[in-house]
Design an enzyme around this catalytic site. Structure first.
Site, mmCIF file in Angstrom:
data_model
loop_
_atom_site.group_PDB
_atom_site.id
_atom_site.type_symbol
_atom_site.label_atom_id
_atom_site.label_comp_id
_atom_site.label_asym_id
_atom_site.label_seq_id
_atom_site.Cartn_x
_atom_site.Cartn_y
_atom_site.Cartn_z
ATOM 1 N N CYS A 42 6.206 -0.206 24.591
ATOM 2 C CA CYS A 42 7.365 -1.088 24.677
ATOM 3 C C CYS A 42 7.673 -1.392 26.141
ATOM 4 O O CYS A 42 7.425 -0.577 27.031
ATOM 5 C CB CYS A 42 8.572 -0.428 24.017
ATOM 6 N N ASP A 44 10.479 -1.489 27.444
ATOM 7 C CA ASP A 44 11.702 -0.783 27.835
ATOM 8 C C ASP A 44 11.499 -0.050 29.158
ATOM 9 O O ASP A 44 10.528 0.692 29.337
ATOM 10 C CB ASP A 44 12.076 0.214 26.732
ATOM 11 N N ARG A 46 12.836 2.430 30.353
ATOM 12 C CA ARG A 46 12.982 3.885 30.287
ATOM 13 C C ARG A 46 11.710 4.583 29.807
ATOM 14 O O ARG A 46 11.695 5.811 29.650
ATOM 15 C CB ARG A 46 14.143 4.250 29.353
ATOM 16 N N HIS A 98 9.177 4.108 20.766
ATOM 17 C CA HIS A 98 10.177 5.069 21.254
ATOM 18 C C HIS A 98 11.439 4.974 20.421
ATOM 19 O O HIS A 98 11.852 3.894 19.989
ATOM 20 C CB HIS A 98 10.490 4.853 22.739
ATOM 21 N N CYS A 101 14.803 2.208 20.319
ATOM 22 C CA CYS A 101 14.263 0.920 20.735
ATOM 23 C C CYS A 101 15.206 -0.218 20.329
ATOM 24 O O CYS A 101 15.507 -0.391 19.145
ATOM 25 C CB CYS A 101 12.888 0.706 20.105
#
Length: 201
Positions: A42, A44, A46, A98, A101
């Site tokens: 992803c 993302d 993080r 994750h 999400c």
């Protein structure tokens, strides 16, 4: 006008520190890359690939998009996959979702987010295919976590079904496809479902 000076300064400090700690690191890295892993994860912020699995630059080839989707018409992802398998000869493809999400949550709740709705339809399709299982889960967070897992399993299957991976297996290339989910709250990776390593699995 806003600038990126603070990032450039951080980069210089990192580069100097790395060269002090590992003399010749950048010179060696510039000569070649021989990663054993392709990470499809992803976008993302993080979920940084190298940091999570504690590997230095050059060890992981990375493709990221919203909700770690592998769509058969996505030439960007397929190009990365083909380069990783045929040129770099990676041995492992890891699809990484994750928990927490935002893309998966938006797909599950059918939230409108704009252009990304078209992309998230892939995840909505996964939710639809597993609607009976998901509707039986009482808590919203647990339901979203399960969709994260189901989405990873679906994308692992999508990777395994590509002509790129099928052709690699046909020519007996050493290649496995794995699914994992990363926990934002504890930093741990969890294997999801069986790995695939041949056309028969």
């Amino acid at each position: 006008m806003p600038s990126l000076d603070h990032l450039l300064q951080r980069n210089r400090a990192w580069a100097l520190r790395t060269e002090v700690e590992r003399p010749g690191f950048f010179a060696a890295l510039a000569k070649q890359q021989l990663p054993e892993y392709l990470w499809i994860g992803c976008a993302d912020s993080r979920v940084p690939a190298n940091e999570i699995i504690d590997l230095p630059p050059g060890e992981v080839f990375v493709h990221r998009n919203v909700a770690n989707v592998v769509a058969h018409a996505d030439l960007n992802c397929l190009t990365v996959l083909q380069f990783a398998v045929d040129i770099l000869q990676v041995k492992h493809i890891i699809v990484v979702g994750h928990y927490g999400c935002s893309g998966v949550h938006a797909a599950l709740e059918r939230q409108r987010v704009g252009l990304a709705d078209n992309w998230l339809q892939h995840v909505r399709d996964v939710a639809h295919d597993h609607r009976h299982e998901l509707s039986a889960i009482e808590h919203d967070e647990a339901r979203a976590d399960r969709l994260c897992e189901l989405n990873v399993l679906e994308q692992v299957a999508n990777v395994a079904q590509t002509t790129i991976v099928q052709d690699a297996w046909m020519r007996k290339q050493e290649l496995s496809v794995h699914g994992v989910v990363y926990g934002l709250t504890d930093g741990m990776l969890r294997a999801i479902g069986p790995s695939r390593s041949s056309r028969e699995t």
